[in-house]
Scaffold this motif. Structure first.
Motif, PDB file in Angstrom:
ATOM      1  N   GLN A 107      43.625  41.925  42.636  1.00  0.00           N
ATOM      2  CA  GLN A 107      42.332  41.657  42.021  1.00  0.00           C
ATOM      3  C   GLN A 107      42.588  40.175  40.964  1.00  0.00           C
ATOM      4  OE1 GLN A 107      40.271  44.336  39.861  1.00  0.00           O
ATOM      5  NE2 GLN A 107      38.257  43.160  40.821  1.00  0.00           N
ATOM      6  N   THR A 108      42.485  39.089  40.707  1.00  0.00           N
ATOM      7  CA  THR A 108      42.132  38.109  39.722  1.00  0.00           C
ATOM      8  C   THR A 108      40.681  37.437  39.799  1.00  0.00           C
ATOM      9  OG1 THR A 108      43.393  36.414  40.977  1.00  0.00           O
ATOM     10  CG2 THR A 108      44.876  37.304  39.563  1.00  0.00           C
ATOM     11  N   HIS A 109      39.936  37.141  38.554  1.00  0.00           N
ATOM     12  CA  HIS A 109      39.620  36.437  38.417  1.00  0.00           C
ATOM     13  C   HIS A 109      39.014  34.864  37.688  1.00  0.00           C
ATOM     14  CE1 HIS A 109      37.937  40.491  39.170  1.00  0.00           C
ATOM     15  NE2 HIS A 109      38.753  40.653  38.082  1.00  0.00           N
ATOM     16  N   ILE A 110      38.691  33.854  38.168  1.00  0.00           N
ATOM     17  CA  ILE A 110      38.909  32.271  37.646  1.00  0.00           C
ATOM     18  C   ILE A 110      36.854  32.361  37.027  1.00  0.00           C
ATOM     19  CG2 ILE A 110      39.776  30.159  38.446  1.00  0.00           C
ATOM     20  CD1 ILE A 110      40.834  31.221  40.280  1.00  0.00           C
ATOM     21  N   LEU A 111      37.313  31.666  35.681  1.00  0.00           N
ATOM     22  CA  LEU A 111      36.041  31.121  35.521  1.00  0.00           C
ATOM     23  C   LEU A 111      36.258  29.687  35.408  1.00  0.00           C
ATOM     24  CD1 LEU A 111      32.973  31.097  34.210  1.00  0.00           C
ATOM     25  CD2 LEU A 111      33.879  31.675  32.294  1.00  0.00           C
ATOM     26  N   LEU A 112      35.272  28.650  36.439  1.00  0.00           N
ATOM     27  CA  LEU A 112      34.981  26.881  35.800  1.00  0.00           C
ATOM     28  C   LEU A 112      33.963  26.860  34.902  1.00  0.00           C
ATOM     29  CD1 LEU A 112      35.315  26.260  39.341  1.00  0.00           C
ATOM     30  CD2 LEU A 112      37.815  26.177  37.664  1.00  0.00           C
ATOM     31  N   SER A 113      34.040  26.083  33.740  1.00  0.00           N
ATOM     32  CA  SER A 113      33.412  25.391  33.429  1.00  0.00           C
ATOM     33  C   SER A 113      33.617  23.634  33.213  1.00  0.00           C
ATOM     34  CB  SER A 113      33.009  26.058  32.168  1.00  0.00           C
ATOM     35  OG  SER A 113      32.755  25.005  30.403  1.00  0.00           O
ATOM     36  N   GLY A 114      32.354  23.303  32.829  1.00  0.00           N
ATOM     37  CA  GLY A 114      33.109  21.292  32.963  1.00  0.00           C
ATOM     38  C   GLY A 114      31.213  21.458  32.857  1.00  0.00           C
ATOM     39  N   GLY A 154      31.783  46.302  35.288  1.00  0.00           N
ATOM     40  CA  GLY A 154      32.211  47.719  36.110  1.00  0.00           C
ATOM     41  C   GLY A 154      32.959  46.926  37.659  1.00  0.00           C
ATOM     42  N   LEU A 155      32.276  45.968  38.702  1.00  0.00           N
ATOM     43  CA  LEU A 155      32.961  45.443  39.446  1.00  0.00           C
ATOM     44  C   LEU A 155      34.306  44.977  38.883  1.00  0.00           C
ATOM     45  CD1 LEU A 155      33.173  44.257  41.932  1.00  0.00           C
ATOM     46  CD2 LEU A 155      32.221  41.922  41.495  1.00  0.00           C
ATOM     47  N   MET A 156      34.452  43.532  37.954  1.00  0.00           N
ATOM     48  CA  MET A 156      35.979  43.477  37.981  1.00  0.00           C
ATOM     49  C   MET A 156      36.897  43.996  37.197  1.00  0.00           C
ATOM     50  SD  MET A 156      33.764  39.535  35.962  1.00  0.00           S
ATOM     51  CE  MET A 156      35.292  38.374  35.871  1.00  0.00           C
ATOM     52  N   THR A 176      36.759  43.353  44.066  1.00  0.00           N
ATOM     53  CA  THR A 176      36.614  41.818  44.405  1.00  0.00           C
ATOM     54  C   THR A 176      37.398  41.042  43.242  1.00  0.00           C
ATOM     55  OG1 THR A 176      34.794  42.998  45.397  1.00  0.00           O
ATOM     56  CG2 THR A 176      34.483  40.356  44.402  1.00  0.00           C
ATOM     57  N   ASN A 177      37.425  40.034  43.891  1.00  0.00           N
ATOM     58  CA  ASN A 177      38.027  38.685  43.079  1.00  0.00           C
ATOM     59  C   ASN A 177      36.044  38.284  42.943  1.00  0.00           C
ATOM     60  OD1 ASN A 177      40.911  38.829  43.641  1.00  0.00           O
ATOM     61  ND2 ASN A 177      41.265  37.464  44.315  1.00  0.00           N
ATOM     62  N   VAL A 178      36.445  37.677  41.466  1.00  0.00           N
ATOM     63  CA  VAL A 178      35.018  36.721  40.925  1.00  0.00           C
ATOM     64  C   VAL A 178      35.962  36.002  40.945  1.00  0.00           C
ATOM     65  CG1 VAL A 178      33.226  36.772  39.572  1.00  0.00           C
ATOM     66  CG2 VAL A 178      34.306  39.433  40.641  1.00  0.00           C
ATOM     67  N   TYR A 179      35.084  34.137  41.447  1.00  0.00           N
ATOM     68  CA  TYR A 179      35.121  32.945  41.153  1.00  0.00           C
ATOM     69  C   TYR A 179      33.811  33.139  40.271  1.00  0.00           C
ATOM     70  CZ  TYR A 179      39.251  33.696  44.192  1.00  0.00           C
ATOM     71  OH  TYR A 179      40.663  33.891  43.815  1.00  0.00           O
ATOM     72  N   ALA A 180      33.627  31.743  39.108  1.00  0.00           N
ATOM     73  CA  ALA A 180      32.384  31.852  38.980  1.00  0.00           C
ATOM     74  C   ALA A 180      32.592  30.182  38.085  1.00  0.00           C
ATOM     75  CB  ALA A 180      31.648  32.770  38.482  1.00  0.00           C
ATOM     76  N   ALA A 181      31.169  29.607  38.131  1.00  0.00           N
ATOM     77  CA  ALA A 181      30.453  28.550  37.692  1.00  0.00           C
ATOM     78  C   ALA A 181      29.736  28.304  36.657  1.00  0.00           C
ATOM     79  CB  ALA A 181      30.144  27.775  38.404  1.00  0.00           C
ATOM     80  N   CYS A 182      29.673  28.143  35.345  1.00  0.00           N
ATOM     81  CA  CYS A 182      29.100  27.317  34.140  1.00  0.00           C
ATOM     82  C   CYS A 182      28.950  26.262  33.709  1.00  0.00           C
ATOM     83  CB  CYS A 182      29.281  28.307  33.295  1.00  0.00           C
ATOM     84  SG  CYS A 182      30.510  28.822  32.520  1.00  0.00           S
ATOM     85  N   GLU A 207      32.814  40.052  26.425  1.00  0.00           N
ATOM     86  CA  GLU A 207      33.054  40.941  27.366  1.00  0.00           C
ATOM     87  C   GLU A 207      33.700  40.545  28.958  1.00  0.00           C
ATOM     88  OE1 GLU A 207      30.699  41.442  25.606  1.00  0.00           O
ATOM     89  OE2 GLU A 207      30.012  42.173  26.953  1.00  0.00           O
ATOM     90  N   LEU A 208      32.985  39.806  28.790  1.00  0.00           N
ATOM     91  CA  LEU A 208      32.575  38.999  30.249  1.00  0.00           C
ATOM     92  C   LEU A 208      34.279  37.646  30.159  1.00  0.00           C
ATOM     93  CD1 LEU A 208      31.171  38.773  32.817  1.00  0.00           C
ATOM     94  CD2 LEU A 208      30.083  36.866  32.266  1.00  0.00           C
ATOM     95  N   LEU A 209      33.789  37.085  29.135  1.00  0.00           N
ATOM     96  CA  LEU A 209      35.419  35.842  29.332  1.00  0.00           C
ATOM     97  C   LEU A 209      36.745  36.563  29.501  1.00  0.00           C
ATOM     98  CD1 LEU A 209      33.197  33.725  26.504  1.00  0.00           C
ATOM     99  CD2 LEU A 209      34.237  33.155  28.731  1.00  0.00           C
ATOM    100  N   SER A 210      36.749  37.946  28.444  1.00  0.00           N
ATOM    101  CA  SER A 210      37.870  38.308  28.790  1.00  0.00           C
ATOM    102  C   SER A 210      38.446  39.383  30.218  1.00  0.00           C
ATOM    103  CB  SER A 210      37.634  39.540  27.604  1.00  0.00           C
ATOM    104  OG  SER A 210      38.251  40.541  27.949  1.00  0.00           O
ATOM    105  N   ARG A 211      37.722  39.194  31.015  1.00  0.00           N
ATOM    106  CA  ARG A 211      38.030  39.652  32.059  1.00  0.00           C
ATOM    107  C   ARG A 211      38.138  38.470  33.527  1.00  0.00           C
ATOM    108  NH1 ARG A 211      34.509  43.713  30.048  1.00  0.00           N
ATOM    109  NH2 ARG A 211      34.728  45.967  30.908  1.00  0.00           N
ATOM    110  N   PHE A 212      38.121  37.634  33.025  1.00  0.00           N
ATOM    111  CA  PHE A 212      38.347  36.263  34.088  1.00  0.00           C
ATOM    112  C   PHE A 212      39.758  35.688  33.315  1.00  0.00           C
ATOM    113  CE2 PHE A 212      33.495  35.542  33.933  1.00  0.00           C
ATOM    114  CZ  PHE A 212      33.500  35.580  35.425  1.00  0.00           C
ATOM    115  N   HIS A 213      40.719  36.306  33.767  1.00  0.00           N
ATOM    116  CA  HIS A 213      42.132  35.662  33.921  1.00  0.00           C
ATOM    117  C   HIS A 213      42.586  34.812  34.054  1.00  0.00           C
ATOM    118  CE1 HIS A 213      41.807  39.358  36.135  1.00  0.00           C
ATOM    119  NE2 HIS A 213      42.731  40.278  34.968  1.00  0.00           N
TER     120      HIS A 213
END
Ligand SMILES: Nc1ncnc2c1ncn2[C@@H]1O[C@H](COP(=O)(O)OP(=O)(O)OP(=O)(O)O)[C@@H](O)[C@H]1O
Ligand SMILES: [Mg+2]
Length: 233
Positions: A41-48, A110-112, A132-138, A147-153
């Protein structure tokens, strides 16, 4: 009841045209491919900034089996819990995550990590474990809880396009996706770049212009009525 998923069976391979609609970002495409194919399981957050291809990257991932695409501001806590319980997605794609209600974000935590989702009802508590892998954008990391940012690897900040990159991306979007002849596409990109580095501005002109004169007329109109268009942004 604790229903654990014993076998990890994410997609084994990606479609041959995976990410073809995304111009550039070769290193990010590689990162996504690695994460999508990894059994772990890995999580990716995109910002831009606006129009930097974040949503189209998520939408490309949403084509995969076991993927669910949701919009942050439209997702209630009950809605997310029921989606996770019913569909048990391997990939959860969350666009505009910064607009997700706080109580919905708590489900996400909890999910991440640790990968647990609980459903508390009048009849009792149900619990499932997911990978579940979580991929998100903001648009900005600023309003997201630590604590949310920390969960995105992987927290990826996509920069504003340079003028050269804007010209390349816009011209290709206009030819590939909007069916504009190459010469006109290049002309539109050049003219728009005087005032803006937003690909959506080039798309707007392209949709209404058939000739270079049309382009000049539409840009002159924008300049006349929109003072902000004189600033690069
Ligand atoms: N690198 C790119 N490759 C392909 N299309 C692009 C690229 N950059 C911008 N675009 C085009 O720009 C438009 C906006 O892209 P997208 O919706 O992915 O932006 P975004 O980063 O999610 O913006 P926002 O923050 O406003 O939601 C789309 O029409 C898309 O085709
Ligand atoms: Mg978007």
């Amino acid at each position: 009841m604790n229903k654990k998923r014993k076998k990890v069976c994410r997609v084994k391979e990606l479609p041959h045209d995976f990410m073809d609609s995304v111009i550039g970002y070769e290193d990010l495409k590689k990162l996504f491919a690695r994460s999508l194919l990894s059994p772990k399981q890995t999580h990716i957050l995109l910002s831009g900034p606006p129009a930097s291809a974040k949503s189209i990257i998520l939408l490309e991932c949403s084509r995969l089996k076991g993927a669910e695409y949701i919009l942050g501001y439209k997702t209630t806590k009950a809605g997310l819990v029921s989606l996770l319980f019913e569909r048990k997605p391997w990939y959860l794609l969350i666009d505009e995550i910064e607009k997700m209600p706080k109580e919905t974000l708590e489900v996400l935590l909890g999910l991440m990590d640790p990968g647990i989702v609980k459903n508390v009802t009048y009849y009792g508590v149900e619990e499932i474990q997911l990978q579940t892998n979580v991929y998100a954008a903001c648009n900005s990391f600023d309003n997201l809880a630590p604590e949310l940012l920390s969960r995105f690897h992987f927290k990826i900040e996509v920069p504003q396009y340079s003028r050269d990159k804007f010209l390349l991306v816009s011209a290709r979007v206009l030819t590939m996706l909007e069916g504009v002849p190459k010469e006109l596409a290049l002309y539109i990109a050049e003219q728009v770049s005087v005032d803006s580095l937003d690909v959506r501005q080039a798309i707007g002109i392209a949709r209404l212009a058939r000739t270079k004169d049309d382009v000049d007329e539409l840009i002159a109109l924008q300049r006349k009525y929109m003072p902000w268009s004189r600033k690069l942004f």
